[in-house]
Design a protein around this motif. Sequence first.
Motif, PDB file in Angstrom:
ATOM      1  N   ASN A 107     -23.732  34.047 -12.555  1.00  0.00           N
ATOM      2  CA  ASN A 107     -22.727  32.836 -11.954  1.00  0.00           C
ATOM      3  C   ASN A 107     -22.354  33.320 -12.857  1.00  0.00           C
ATOM      4  O   ASN A 107     -21.179  33.184 -12.058  1.00  0.00           O
ATOM      5  CB  ASN A 107     -23.570  31.518 -12.410  1.00  0.00           C
TER       6      ASN A 107
ATOM      7  N   ILE B  46     -13.146  31.516 -11.540  1.00  0.00           N
ATOM      8  CA  ILE B  46     -12.713  30.540 -10.479  1.00  0.00           C
ATOM      9  C   ILE B  46     -13.200  28.996 -10.824  1.00  0.00           C
ATOM     10  O   ILE B  46     -12.126  27.715 -10.545  1.00  0.00           O
ATOM     11  CB  ILE B  46     -13.837  30.384  -9.204  1.00  0.00           C
TER      12      ILE B  46
ATOM     13  N   ILE C 246     -15.494  24.974 -11.600  1.00  0.00           N
ATOM     14  CA  ILE C 246     -15.339  24.278 -10.917  1.00  0.00           C
ATOM     15  C   ILE C 246     -15.337  22.736 -10.356  1.00  0.00           C
ATOM     16  O   ILE C 246     -14.997  21.909 -11.546  1.00  0.00           O
ATOM     17  CB  ILE C 246     -17.247  23.879 -11.017  1.00  0.00           C
TER      18      ILE C 246
ATOM     19  N   SER D  89     -25.022  25.656  -2.829  1.00  0.00           N
ATOM     20  CA  SER D  89     -24.527  27.394  -3.186  1.00  0.00           C
ATOM     21  C   SER D  89     -23.688  26.894  -2.488  1.00  0.00           C
ATOM     22  O   SER D  89     -23.131  26.506  -1.034  1.00  0.00           O
ATOM     23  CB  SER D  89     -25.345  28.137  -2.863  1.00  0.00           C
TER      24      SER D  89
ATOM     25  N   LEU E 220     -30.503  27.944  -5.763  1.00  0.00           N
ATOM     26  CA  LEU E 220     -31.701  27.840  -6.740  1.00  0.00           C
ATOM     27  C   LEU E 220     -31.889  28.321  -8.328  1.00  0.00           C
ATOM     28  O   LEU E 220     -32.485  27.119  -8.954  1.00  0.00           O
ATOM     29  CB  LEU E 220     -32.978  28.898  -6.143  1.00  0.00           C
ATOM     30  N   GLY E 221     -30.613  29.070  -8.129  1.00  0.00           N
ATOM     31  CA  GLY E 221     -30.346  29.895 -10.025  1.00  0.00           C
ATOM     32  C   GLY E 221     -29.941  28.549 -10.426  1.00  0.00           C
ATOM     33  O   GLY E 221     -31.096  28.017 -11.739  1.00  0.00           O
TER      34      GLY E 221
ATOM     35  N   PHE F 245     -20.947  27.049 -20.199  1.00  0.00           N
ATOM     36  CA  PHE F 245     -22.117  26.474 -19.521  1.00  0.00           C
ATOM     37  C   PHE F 245     -23.288  26.494 -21.411  1.00  0.00           C
ATOM     38  O   PHE F 245     -23.103  27.444 -21.641  1.00  0.00           O
ATOM     39  CB  PHE F 245     -23.090  27.273 -18.768  1.00  0.00           C
TER      40      PHE F 245
HETATM   41  N1  LIG Z   1     -19.988  30.018 -14.739  1.00  0.00           N
HETATM   42  C1  LIG Z   1     -19.981  29.653 -12.677  1.00  0.00           C
HETATM   43  N2  LIG Z   1     -18.428  29.404 -12.663  1.00  0.00           N
HETATM   44  C2  LIG Z   1     -18.379  28.816 -11.538  1.00  0.00           C
HETATM   45  N3  LIG Z   1     -19.230  28.052 -10.515  1.00  0.00           N
HETATM   46  C3  LIG Z   1     -19.881  28.048 -10.418  1.00  0.00           C
HETATM   47  C4  LIG Z   1     -20.357  28.808 -11.791  1.00  0.00           C
HETATM   48  N4  LIG Z   1     -21.910  28.910 -12.239  1.00  0.00           N
HETATM   49  C5  LIG Z   1     -22.631  28.146 -10.783  1.00  0.00           C
HETATM   50  N5  LIG Z   1     -20.616  27.752 -10.318  1.00  0.00           N
HETATM   51  C6  LIG Z   1     -21.129  27.131  -8.614  1.00  0.00           C
HETATM   52  O1  LIG Z   1     -23.177  26.565  -8.539  1.00  0.00           O
HETATM   53  C7  LIG Z   1     -23.345  26.851  -7.159  1.00  0.00           C
HETATM   54  C8  LIG Z   1     -25.460  26.729  -7.899  1.00  0.00           C
HETATM   55  O2  LIG Z   1     -25.194  28.069  -8.928  1.00  0.00           O
HETATM   56  P1  LIG Z   1     -26.861  28.767  -8.730  1.00  0.00           P
HETATM   57  O3  LIG Z   1     -26.687  29.228  -9.572  1.00  0.00           O
HETATM   58  O4  LIG Z   1     -27.772  27.313  -8.727  1.00  0.00           O
HETATM   59  O5  LIG Z   1     -26.758  28.536  -7.041  1.00  0.00           O
HETATM   60  P2  LIG Z   1     -25.874  30.223  -6.473  1.00  0.00           P
HETATM   61  O6  LIG Z   1     -25.667  31.046  -8.075  1.00  0.00           O
HETATM   62  O7  LIG Z   1     -24.802  30.240  -5.779  1.00  0.00           O
HETATM   63  O8  LIG Z   1     -27.446  30.947  -6.364  1.00  0.00           O
HETATM   64  P3  LIG Z   1     -29.055  32.137  -6.571  1.00  0.00           P
HETATM   65  O9  LIG Z   1     -28.532  31.393  -8.133  1.00  0.00           O
HETATM   66  O10 LIG Z   1     -29.697  31.414  -5.757  1.00  0.00           O
HETATM   67  O11 LIG Z   1     -28.628  33.076  -5.941  1.00  0.00           O
HETATM   68  C9  LIG Z   1     -23.124  28.265  -7.490  1.00  0.00           C
HETATM   69  O12 LIG Z   1     -22.803  28.440  -5.638  1.00  0.00           O
HETATM   70  C10 LIG Z   1     -21.314  27.879  -7.685  1.00  0.00           C
HETATM   71  O13 LIG Z   1     -20.987  27.516  -6.293  1.00  0.00           O
END
Ligand SMILES: Nc1ncnc2c1ncn2[C@@H]1O[C@H](COP(=O)(O)OP(=O)(O)OP(=O)(O)O)[C@@H](O)[C@H]1O
Length: 389
Positions: free
Chosen positions: A286, A317, A319, A333, A343-344, A371
């Motif tokens: 992420n 960027i 959140i 997402s 799902l991450g 995080f």
């Molecule tokens: N370090 C970060 N910086 C900015 N936005 C983040 C970060 N980590 C997560 N996000 C936001 O949180 C959302 C959800 O994250 P998550 O890991 O659950 O899903 P994903 O990354 O979109 O897809 P996947 O991990 O399943 O491939 C992301 O789509 C993004 O918008």
Amino acid sequence: MDADSVKHIRLLLVDDESEFRNTLAKRLRKRGLDSLQAADGDNCLAVLADHAIDVVVMDVVMPGMNGIDTLYQIKQQYPQIEVILLTGNANTQDGVEGIKHGAFDYLTKPVEFDHLLGKIFQAYDKIISEKRQKAAEEFKTRIEQQMIATERLAALGTLAAGVAHEINNPLAIVNEAAGYLKALLQKRELAEMPHRATFEKALEKVENSVKRARAITHQLLADVGKRERVVVEIDLEALLTETLALIRREAEKKGIRVQLEAEGEAAPLWADPNQIRQVFINLLSNAIHASYDNSEIRVYIQSTTAEAAIEIVDSGIGISRENQGRIFEPFFSTKSPGEGTGLGLYVTREIVEKFGGRLAVESTLGEGSRFSVIIPNQIGFSDDGSGTQ
Ligand SMILES: Nc1ncnc2c1ncn2[C@@H]1O[C@H](COP(=O)(O)OP(=O)(O)OP(=O)(O)O)[C@@H](O)[C@H]1O
Ligand SMILES: [Mg+2]
């Protein structure tokens, strides 16, 4: 209705006779009910635009827009407001018309005060019970969605394990064939074969790739196929270094440096290394996705005897506040469908909490995100031991 809930009723009295309004307001006040007033339909709508109101008590006969038309407007714009109409004695027809347009009820003038008070309470009760019902329905839908998500997750895990298992067979054949060709090249009659060295190199590449593909399928099978949790003593710094090696290539594509800093005397941490690795892979990928080219991601480990705190800090960027409340939801997402399942973070939080830990985020839009994962060294298992998917 008790004296305390009465105080919460937000009431608006609409009548062109100011004396009637004032007397009514005064008597209501004596019973613990405050009210606002409006002299006609237009005025009523103006008050509603500025104030949250639960119940409107309104005369039907008014100069300008009459009570029925005003009721119609109110119900269009604020369907949750309950309206009690006051009609002239000879005009009960107006009352019936009003009910057709969504009035709660109508009373004929001269109004018997306690009767009106009772109606106001009934109207408010209706609002409260509808609110409760709506909340209950929302709760039910949320739980249902979560259950669907969990089932999809389980299905996804089974699918991944199935695919991994099936791929092992063709991989074994490729590996065997490559081995056979390699042995063939060693034969004396082929010693002078043109481009022999090139063939050998190519076969080595095949074998190495098979090895990699196998490692991946083993990982998948180990991560999702196995329901049981392995709990072993983990050297966190070593595990993180190993995980960084896995994602380094992805980081390098964007020219991103990943720095690891460890502080404090590491106490032994007991957890499932596959799951903890999964946590870091999710958070790090992420961070890479969110980072600008040629930036830096910092990973801090801080260990105490009681717990390990790991922070993953990017200057990407960021959140938005609104999204910070949603990113842990399954399937949330901001990435395009091919790029993210959403799902991450859901899985990550599940895992961390299963080990009795916490996962939190701090982020500023446009500046970056932090995080933090906290895992207690002494694991207090928070589930029945059935493991996670
Ligand atoms: N370090 C970060 N910086 C900015 N936005 C983040 C970060 N980590 C997560 N996000 C936001 O949180 C959302 C959800 O994250 P998550 O890991 O659950 O899903 P994903 O990354 O979109 O897809 P996947 O991990 O399943 O491939 C992301 O789509 C993004 O918008
Ligand atoms: Mg992700």
